[in-house]
Every structure is written in C-alpha cells, then in structure tokens.
Design a protein around this motif. Sequence first.
Motif: not given
Length: 308
Positions: A140-156
């Motif tokens: 809705e706010q017309k962003y170009a991208y997100g960069s939040s996904v952190f698929p790290a197993a040991p961290y989880y």
Amino acid sequence: MKRLACVTIDLDGLSHYAAIHAMPEGTLPASAEDLVDRVAIDRFLELCGNQQVPGTLFAIGNDLRDHGKASLRRAVENGHEVGNHTFWHRYALWQKGLSDVATDISRGADALEAATGVRPRGFRAPGYTFTAEMYRALVEQKYAYGSSVFPAAPYYVAKAVVLALQNLVGRQSASSLDRPRVLTAPLEPYRPDPAEPYRKGDGAVVELPITVEPLTRFPFIGTFVCTLPAMVVFSIYRNIVRQPFLNLELHGADLLDESDGTGSALPQLQRDLRVPATDKLARLAEVIRRIKQDYEVVTLLKASAQVA
Ligand SMILES: [Zn+2]
C-alpha cells in the motif's frame, strides 16, 4: 541476472539489546543509549568509503538523534541508501493489526525523509519477523522491496533455547520466536505470497532475504562474520559464493566495543561487544574485499530493481 551483493546494516540502538536480554531498566548507562547513532553509523560509512562500496542503512525513526540524522544525510549524498526499520522497532510488531503496522512503517518513513530528504523505498522488520500485515503495508505504501526474511536454522534453534531458559528463570525478553515457516523460506530474492510472505507468490513488492549458508542455513551475519575464526568464516563463504545474490547483514553493535562506553552489564550478555571494534572492522574490510572480487556490490534498492 548479474551477480549482486549488498552490504547492509541495522542501526538498532543498544537499548534494544538491553530489552532482548531482559536487563532491568537503568542498567544501561545513558551515554550508551545513542552510541550507534553517534559512533557506529560513521564507522560504517568509513568502512564503505575505504572499500568503495555503497551501503544500505536501516534506521529506526525514534532512535535518531542529531548526529545520526546528519550522518544519514551525508550517507545519502554519497550514494548510500537509507531504508526503513520502523519508527519504534517493536519486537511485538508481528502481533499487531494492519493499521498499527502501517502507522509504525509510515511514521518511520516520515522521520527518515525529514532527516535525509529522501523517502525510503526499502523495509526491514524488527527482529526478522515478517508478517502478511507488514507485507500489505509495504504494498500500500508503494515500497520497492523488503529485506526481512532470515531463514537461518541454527539461529532459530538457539533463539528458542535462550527464550525457554529466560522463561525458566522468570525473565521476560522483548524478543520473540518466529513462525517455523521462515525455515523453509526461499534463500534467493523472490516475489512473496501476500497471505504468507515466507512463501513464493505473485506479490508486488520483492523480498531480498538475508544471506545464510545454503546447506546448513548457518547465518552469514555480522555477529558471526566478525567474531568466528577467519578460517571458519571463509569456509562458509566458499559455499555462499555459489549463490548469485549475497545480502550481508550487519548491526551497529558489530562496530562497537565496551571501550566506546557501553557500560559493563551489556557486554556480559552480548559477548561480541567484548571483541575490539578495530578487530571487527578489520575482519569486515577483509570480507568486503572478498565479496568485491566475486560480486558487483550495489544498494538493496538497485538489486531489487534487477529482481523486479
Ligand atoms: Zn533491528
């Protein structure tokens, strides 16, 4: 697609670390509250300047002080990108509804635009937890991208154990555990499913995940890159370099140490603050030099344009 790499930094102030570690209020000295704003941003810009790479800085609206605002304005003037890391950096943002989420994001953007003159086009969620509500707000706010996904197993797994232990001793961390689905999220840039942004779909805003080692999903982030033995870091890197996109994520705290005035309590819990900042900066310079041999280094915004 060209092989692209991005060097990114989250400018979380040290009070957010104190909250993660459930430190009692007042344990962090007042002089430590703005260390990221006052010291770490400039160190990051110097690191990027020395290596001649553009950086992407994710700033928190409410954390900004005068020094940091001036540094971010200078960053934009010198070709770096400033992205939105929300206004409040609430770890519980994933529990909030659309209007609350949208306000936190737009208010963060307002603060950054006031500081730099440029409205952010990129977003990173606090605590790596990304939800359908946040995704919808970005669309809705017309962003170009997100960069939040952190698929790290040991961290989880490590985070699950730490939170369980804190619970056992009756301490309540501000941090919280993500949905397990993040562990099967794509490692490469993708268009998310708006209903479940950890899954591929046809959403309008692309996602550029934070890099993990592809086989073990070990996180290739500043905390480890700066503190593990060089041999370990570069053997992890040899697997990462097979992927066409690299998104190195640092934190302001990676560029600080206790001699900067963090007080003694936080470095007991956040051990990487006990490693001299000069050593961590030297390691980062070495890693960025390697990345430059293997990739073209660009801002996340530029990388997102190529994905889109
Ligand atoms: Zn953060």
